[in-house]
Design an enzyme around this catalytic site. Structure first.
Site, short mmCIF file in Angstrom:
data_model
loop_
_atom_site.label_atom_id
_atom_site.label_comp_id
_atom_site.label_asym_id
_atom_site.label_seq_id
_atom_site.Cartn_x
_atom_site.Cartn_y
_atom_site.Cartn_z
N ASP A 91 0.86 -1.19 0.00
CA ASP A 91 0.00 0.00 0.00
C ASP A 91 0.89 1.24 0.00
OD1 ASP A 91 -0.32 -0.88 3.39
OD2 ASP A 91 0.64 0.97 2.74
N HIS A 106 8.60 -5.58 -1.50
CA HIS A 106 7.69 -6.52 -2.16
C HIS A 106 6.88 -5.84 -3.26
CE1 HIS A 106 7.69 -9.36 1.58
NE2 HIS A 106 8.80 -9.43 0.87
#
Ligand code: APR
Length: 233
Positions: A91, A106
């Site tokens: 996010d 990631h």
């Protein structure tokens, strides 16, 4: 001021309403990792994978940073160049809170990647599999997320910063996915003080010199206030 490396996981975004992976009701209880977070799963059913990340992208864009994200952004702002923020999260809540240098090991929901030519561009809110690459025009674009079995991003920078840090803090991560779960070992081996801030003891809690249990929105602002007070002494 110490040279600090901070690692965050899904737990820092939980109070912003984004699900974690391994808590009760977490993402991995509702989806098979091999279906939605692996290259093989994407090859098998790209539309399923796009739907999974489109839903996560929609949830993430509706979420707001919480006090933990805001406190870390303040620490970075007050001590530029001395705080390395590494996140396993995809996010953009650290950026929304004002953090500028965020190492997304990631990947990020905001990014799209062309498997054919390696081109990266901002992902649309809802990504389709036939989405053509703006550079080579091939279809088959994928979310710019690091899937299981793929090499995390920014590892050289992360390991260099870990070797030079005097303070390592892990926030909201279960410590079950490597290489992130091994960062505490790297930092400890280099003589850094290691602190875990987590709702419960993680799989790696015994490797930390100090463990504080609680919600990130309580623990992180308290810890940042301590660090700023110490720096001002
Ligand atoms: N405050 C602090 N910690 C919390 C909170 C909270 N409000 N809510 C949950 N936690 C803790 C949980 O106790 C748990 O230890 O956050 C941790 C979340 O663990 P995971 O769900 O395993 O998420 P994470 O550690 O980030 O997963 C790492 O695994 O599936 C992959 O790529 C994915 O980046 C992810 C990686």
């Amino acid at each position: 001021m110490e040279n600090i490396v901070i690692l965050t996981g899904a737990g820092i975004s939980a109070e912003s309403g984004l699900g974690t992976f391994r808590d009760a009701g977490g993402l991995w209880e509702r989806h098979r990792v091999e279906d939605v977070a692996s290259p093989e799963g994407f090859a098998r059913d790209p539309a399923l994978v796009q739907r999974f990340y489109n839903a996560r992208r929609a949830a993430a864009s509706a979420a707001r940073p919480n006090a933990a994200h805001t406190a870390l952004a303040r620490l970075q702002r007050d001590y530029p160049g001395q705080v390395t923020l590494v996140t396993q999260n995809v996010d953009a809540l650290h950026e929304a809170a004002g953090s500028n240098e965020v190492l997304h090991m990631h990947g990020a929901l905001a990014g799209a990647l062309c498997p054919a030519c390696g081109h990266r561009w901002p992902a649309p809110a809802q990504m389709e599999t036939a989405h053509p690459c703006p550079a080579c025009h091939q279809p088959g674009a994928r979310p710019d997320i690091v899937w299981f079995g793929e090499m995390p991003y920014h590892m050289e920078t992360i390991l260099t910063r870990l070797a030079a840090c005097s303070y390592f803090v892990a926030i909201g991560t279960s410590g079950q996915v490597y290489p992130a779960a091994g960062f505490v070992q790297e930092a400890d081996a280099n003589g850094a003080h290691t602190l875990e801030l987590n709702l419960e003891a993680s799989a790696r809690h015994s490797a930390f010199a100090e463990v504080r249990q609680g919600r990130a929105s309580d623990l992180v602002p308290t810890w940042v206030a301590e660090m700023l007070a110490e720096a001002d002494r």
